[in-house]
Design an enzyme around this catalytic site. Structure first.
Site, PDB file in Angstrom:
ATOM      1  CG  ASP A 108      -2.071   0.764   1.207  1.00 44.41           C
ATOM      2  OD1 ASP A 108      -2.282   1.557   0.236  1.00 44.41           O
ATOM      3  OD2 ASP A 108      -2.602   0.960   2.257  1.00 44.41           O
ATOM      4  CG  ASP A 141      -9.270   2.383   0.261  1.00 41.51           C
ATOM      5  OD1 ASP A 141      -9.051   1.329   0.006  1.00 41.51           O
ATOM      6  OD2 ASP A 141      -8.787   3.139   1.064  1.00 41.51           O
TER       7      ASP A 141
HETATM    8  C1  DGJ Z   1      -5.616   2.007   2.439  1.00 39.64           C
HETATM    9  C2  DGJ Z   1      -6.269   0.941   1.452  1.00 39.64           C
HETATM   10  O1  DGJ Z   1      -6.685   0.952   0.243  1.00 39.64           O
HETATM   11  C3  DGJ Z   1      -7.124   0.135   2.350  1.00 39.64           C
HETATM   12  O2  DGJ Z   1      -7.394  -1.080   1.965  1.00 39.64           O
HETATM   13  C4  DGJ Z   1      -6.418  -0.226   3.823  1.00 39.64           C
HETATM   14  O3  DGJ Z   1      -5.164  -1.250   3.563  1.00 39.64           O
HETATM   15  C5  DGJ Z   1      -5.491   1.033   4.348  1.00 39.64           C
HETATM   16  N1  DGJ Z   1      -4.846   1.620   3.538  1.00 39.64           N
HETATM   17  C6  DGJ Z   1      -4.826   0.703   5.665  1.00 39.64           C
HETATM   18  O4  DGJ Z   1      -4.366   1.741   6.226  1.00 39.64           O
END
Ligand code: DGJ
Length: 784
Positions: A476, A542
Site C-alpha cells: 500500500d 477503497d
Molecule cells: C488504504 C487501503 O486501500 C485500504 O484497503 C487499507 O489497507 C488501508 N490503506 C490501511 O491503512
C-alpha cells in the site's frame, strides 16, 4: 511484423498496420494507422498525406528540398519545436550550443526478431519483433532512438524513445514523451478517466475540437486523479462497431496525455512522462529512456479494442509466474476491524470465512509497533506483541492450520513522523530543506530516489517475508508526493523516485517469486501497467459499494484485464456510501475479476449465508473464466449495465445484468450472448427467493385479512413462506442467443409473484450461466 526498404516502414500486427516513411528532407512522416492493409512494393502514395500546396504563413522546413513542406501542417512520426511545428511536440531540449533549437534527421534503423532489452523501466515482455529508428541532431550530436515493439497477436504496438547525448556538452531534457501519433481527425472523441480517493475511474468523453486537451498527473504517481489510460474513438463507434484506439503508458509516475487538433484537421496524440518539474541533465555519453506507451486499434468497436489490451496485459505485462494462474479468494480484515484487532479476533474472522470459500487470510494495517491509528508507528515493522502474542509466524501457522494461506499488508514507501524510523533517519523522508514538509494521512514518503533507502526497504521487507509463511503481500501507499527536495537533481526527482520503486519491486518479486503481491495506493491511486509488470493484481478502490464498483470495474476494463482487478465483498450498509445492497448484487459485481471478502460473516442472516454459499460455488467453478475469459460489454446506460464473460474455448459464458433503479413498467428484457461456438446451450438464470417482508403492505393483496407488514404475524410467516425464485431456464441454439436474444421473464412491476416473474428492485442484478450441451460439428471435423 516489420517490413521495410529502408525508407518506408510498415508494422503489421494480426489485424492492423502502422506505416511511416522518411521524407527527402530527412524527416519521418506518418502515413497510416488502422486496419490491416496490403502495400505492394512499398508504394505508399495512396495513403500518404499530399503536401502539394503551400499553406499561408507557414514556416517551410527546408525550402530548397521541398518548398511545400511545413512541419506545422504535416503528419509527422517525430516532431520537435522551433523548426516550424507550432503544435505541442514530444520533445524539448536545451544546451549551450543549440539553445532550444534541435533539428533531428533520420540516420538509420534496426529490425530485430530476437529482442533483448535491459532497462530500469518495466518493458513489455516477449515482443515478436522490434524496430528501432535512429535520428540524429548533427550540430549537438544528440541521438534519438524511437523503439517500436510489436505484439502481433494482441494487435498492440509499444513505443518509446531514448535520448543519447553523444555530444560534448551537457544536455537538458525538458520534455521527452514516448508516443506521438499524428492522424487526420475522423469525428473523434477522447475518453479519459478521472477521480479521487474511493472514486476512481470516472469516465469523461469529449469530442475533439481545435485546440489542445491535456490530461495529466502531477502527484508523483500515475494517480486516481487521471489514470494514464485513454480512448480515442470515432463519434459513430459503438461497443462492437467503428474505430476505437486505446492508449496506455507503462509508468507509475507523473504522466501527460496531450490531444491536439489544428485548424487543418490534423490530430496529434501524445503520451509520456509529464514535463511538470522535469529537467533531466545528460552529460556526454549519458542517455534517458522513456517508458513505453502502448496502443491498439480496432474497427470493430470498443469490445475488440479492449480485448486486444487484455490479451496484451495478460501475456506481455504480468509477471510470468502468475500468468493465467487463478487467484485466491482472500478474506481481509480491514473493513471489519480497522486498527482494532488481536489474534483471537482475526482468527475468528478467518475461521468464519473459511466455510464461505476464503482461501487466504490477509492481515491489514495495524499489526506492528504503535500503529493503533494512522497517526503513528508507520515505518517500524516490529510486530505488536500485545495484538499478536505469537508473532506473525505464530499467526501464519494458525491460519495455515485452518487450511488457509496467510498474507500481510505493508506500506514500505511511507513513514509517520511519530516513529522510530523517522527519528533514526529524518533525512530519508522526502523533504525540502527550506520549508516545513506537508503531511498526507499523517505521513511522509521515504525518498526512494536514494539507493540507501531502496536497500533499507528491500532488506526490511525481506526479513519480515522470510520470518513467517507469508504467501501474499498487499503493498500500500497512502499519499501523494509533495515537498520535492531542493538538491541538484530536483528536475529528476519524480522520475528517479519511480525508478527506485521499480528497483525495489523488481528485487523483491525475484527474491520471493511465489508470493502474490497486490498493488494498492489508497485503492487505485497507482493502478497502472508499471505496477502490473511486477505485481499481478491491484486493489481497485477503497470504495467497496457494489453500485460504485460496477462503474469503477467497468471503466478499468477499457485497458486492464479482469485478472488484475481486485474486488472485495464488504458489509452492508456500505462503509463508504451507507448504501444497502443485497449480498446477491455485491457478489455479482465482485465476481468479475479477482474476488475476495472484507466481510464479518456473523453479520449475515441465514438467507444471506445461504446465498453466499451458492454464489461462492458459482464463482469458484467459473473462476478461470471470471479472471481470464473474454470480457464483453453488452450494454451500459443510465438504467442498467450488462456484461459478459466468455471462456477461452467459447463454450461457456456468464452474463451479468444490473439494474440501477427499479422502474415502473420496465421494458421487456432480452438476453443476447455474443461470440459462442455453434451448438446447443443451456441458460440458467440464478433467480432469488424473496422474503415476504420485501413486499411491504402489498402482502395484503394475497392475505384474506389485513396484516401489518411490519407486524409479528408477517415476521413469523416469513420463516415459513418464501416467494419463489424466478426461473429463466432454457435450452437454445447459439444462433438464438446471438440473434436479438431470448426474451427473459418480465420484471415484477406492482403485480405478479410467481416463478415466471423477476422481482428485481433498486441495485439489483442477475447472473445467467450459459453452458454448451452439444457442440455443432463443423464441416472440417465432419470431413475428418
Ligand atoms: C488504504 C487501503 O486501500 C485500504 O484497503 C487499507 O489497507 C488501508 N490503506 C490501511 O491503512
Amino acid at each position: 511484423m516489420v517490413l521495410t526498404n529502408g525508407k518506408v516502414f510498415i508494422i503489421n500486427t494480426k489485424d492492423n498496420s502502422y506505416v511511416f516513411h522518411v521524407d527527402e528532407t530527412g524527416l519521418l512522416l506518418h502515413d497510416y494507422f488502422g486496419q490491416h492493409i496490403e502495400i505492394d512494393n512499398y508504394d505508399i502514395k495512396a495513403i500518404s498525406q499530399k503536401n502539394t500546396i503551400l499553406k499561408g504563413t507557414t514556416t517551410i522546413y527546408k525550402e530548397d528540398v521541398n518548398p511545400n513542406l511545413s512541419m506545422d501542417v504535416t503528419l509527422l512520426e517525430f516532431s520537435f519545436p522551433h523548426k516550424g511545428d507550432y503544435r505541442s511536440t514530444p520533445i524539448l531540449l536545451k544546451n549551450n550550443a543549440n539553445g532550444y533549437v534541435f533539428d533531428f534527421n533520420y540516420e538509420g534503423y534496426e529490425v530485430n526478431s530476437e529482442v533483448k532489452i535491459e532497462s530500469e523501466l518495466p518493458t513489455p515482455r516477449d515482443p515478436d519483433e522490434e524496430l528501432i529508428i535512429h535520428l540524429r541532431e548533427k550540430h549537438s550530436n544528440v541521438r534519438v532512438d524511437i523503439r517500436f515493439l510489436v505484439f502481433f497477436d494482441s494487435n498492440v504496438i509499444a513505443r518509446n524513445i531514448t535520448i543519447v547525448n553523444e555530444g560534448s556538452e551537457e544536455l537538458e531534457v525538458l520534455k521527452a514523451l514516448s508516443l506521438q501519433l499524428d492522424m487526420f481527425n475522423n469525428n473523434y472523441t477522447v475518453t479519459h478517466f478521472t477521480g479521487g480517493w474511493a472514486s476512481e475511474m470516472h469516465e469523461n468523453t469529449t469530442s475533439i475540437k481545435p485546440g489542445r486537451i491535456v490530461h495529466e498527473s502531477r502527484t508523483g504517481f500515475s494517480s486516481h486523479k487521471d489514470n494514464p489510460l485513454f480512448v480515442i474513438r470515432s463519434g459513430t463507434s459503438s461497443l462492437d462497431n467503428g474505430e476505437v484506439m486505446i492508449f496506455n503508458l507503462m509508468y507509475s509516475g507523473n504522466h501527460i496525455n496531450e490531444i491536439e487538433l489544428n485548424t487543418y484537421g490534423l490530430l496529434r496524440v501524445m503520451s509520456g512522462i509529464s514535463p511538470f518539474c522535469f529537467d533531466y541533465k545528460l552529460d556526454k555519453g549519458q542517455s534517458l529512456e522513456t517508458p513505453y506507451a502502448v496502443f491498439t486499434y480496432s474497427n470493430r468497436g470498443v469490445n475488440a479494442a479492449r480485448n486486444n489490451m487484455h490479451n496484451f496485459v495478460n501475456n506481455h505485462v504480468v509477471n510470468p509466474e502468475f500468468k493465467e494462474v487463478v487467484r485466491p479468494v482472500v478474506i481481509n480484515n480491514w473493513e471489519a476491524t480497522n486498527f482494532k484487532f488481536n489474534e483471537s479476533r482475526v482468527m475468528k474472522i478467518a475461521k468464519h470465512a473459511k466455510p464461505f470459500g476464503a482461501e487466504l487470510f490477509v492481515l491489514d494495517d495495524g499489526w506492528f509497533s504503535t500503529r493503533n491509528s494512522d497517526t503513528e508507528g508507520l515505518g517500524d515493522y516490529d510486530v505488536n506483541k500485545k495484538k499478536l502474542p505469537h508473532g506473525l509466524s505464530g499467526l501464519a501457522k494458525k491460519i495455515n492450520k485452518l487450511g488457509m494461506k496467510f498474507g500481510l499488508w505493508f506500506e514500505p514507501e511511507a513513514v509517520n513522523p511519530k516513529s522510530k524510523l523517522y527519528k533514526a533517519h529524518p533525512e530519508w523522508a522526502i523533504k525540502n530543506s527550506s520549508v516545513e514538509p506537508s503531511l498526507g494521512r499523517h505521513e511522509l514518503l521515504l525518498d526512494l530516489s536514494k539507493k540507501e533507502v531502496q536497500d533499507y526497504i528491500i532488506e526490511n521487507v525481506s526479513s519480515i517475508l522470510s520470518g513467517a509463511n507469508i504467501e501474499y503481500v498487499k503493498w500500500d501507499v497512502n499519499r501523494h508526493i509533495s515537498d520535492i527536495p531542493n538538491n541538484e537533481y530536483v528536475g529528476e526527482f519524480f522520475h528517479k523516485y519511480i525508478l527506485g520503486l521499480y528497483r525495489v519491486m523488481n528485487i523483491l518479486v525475484k527474491k520471493f517469486p511465489k508470493i502474490l503481491f497486490e498493488g494498492c495506493a489508497s485503492g487505485g491511486n497507482r493502478f497502472d501497467l508499471g505496477i502490473l509488470y511486477y505485481f499481478p493484481q491491484i486493489w481497485a478502490s477503497d470504495d467497496t459499494d457494489a453500485f460504485e464498483r460496477m462503474r469503477i470495474q467497468y471503466n478499468y476494463s477499457y485497458g486492464y484485464p479482469l485478472s488484475c482487478i481486485s474486488n472485495h465483498i464488504s458489509s452492508t450498509p456500505n462503509q463508504q456510501t451507507l448504501r444497502e445492497i443485497s449480498i446477491n448484487t455485491r457478489f455479482n459485481v465482485a465476481m468479475f475479476g479477482v474476488m475476495g471478502y472484507e466481510l464479518v460473516f456473523d453479520e449475515l442472516n441465514k438467507n444471506e449465508k445461504l446465498r453466499t454459499k451458492q454464489l461462492i460455488e458459482v464463482y469458484k467453478s467459473h473462476r478461470e473464466m471470471f479472471q481470464y475469459g473474454e470480457f464483453t460489454a453488452l450494454e451500459s446506460n443510465d438504467h442498467s449495465i450488462r456484461w459478459q464473460i466468455t471462456s477461452k474455448d467459447k463454450k461457456h459464458a456468464v452474463v451479468g445484468v444490473y439494474y440501477i433503479l427499479q422502474e415502473i413498467n420496465p421494458q421487456e428484457t432480452f438476453l443476447s450472448v455474443k461470440g459462442l461456438k455453434e451448438g446447443k446451450y443451456t441458460i440458467s438464470g440464478l433467480g432469488l427467493e424473496h422474503d415476504i417482508r420485501e413486499f411491504g403492505s402489498s402482502i395484503n393483496m394475497i392475505t384474506p385479512f389485513y396484516v401489518s407488514p411490519k407486524g409479528k404475524l408477517v415476521a413469523i410467516a416469513s420463516h415459513f413462506i418464501k416467494m419463489p425464485a424466478d426461473k429463466d431456464e432454457y435450452k437454445v441454439h447459439s444462433s438464438e442467443l446471438s440473434s436479438n436474444g431470448i426474451k427473459l421473464n418480465p420484471q415484477w412491476s406492482a403485480s405478479g409473484i410467481n416463478e415466471n416473474v423477476r422481482v428485481m428492485g433498486d441495485m439489483s442484478s442477475r447472473l445467467y450461466l450459459i453452458d454448451i450441451i452439444e457442440e455443432e460439428s463443423t464441416q472440417e471435423s465432419e470431413q475428418k
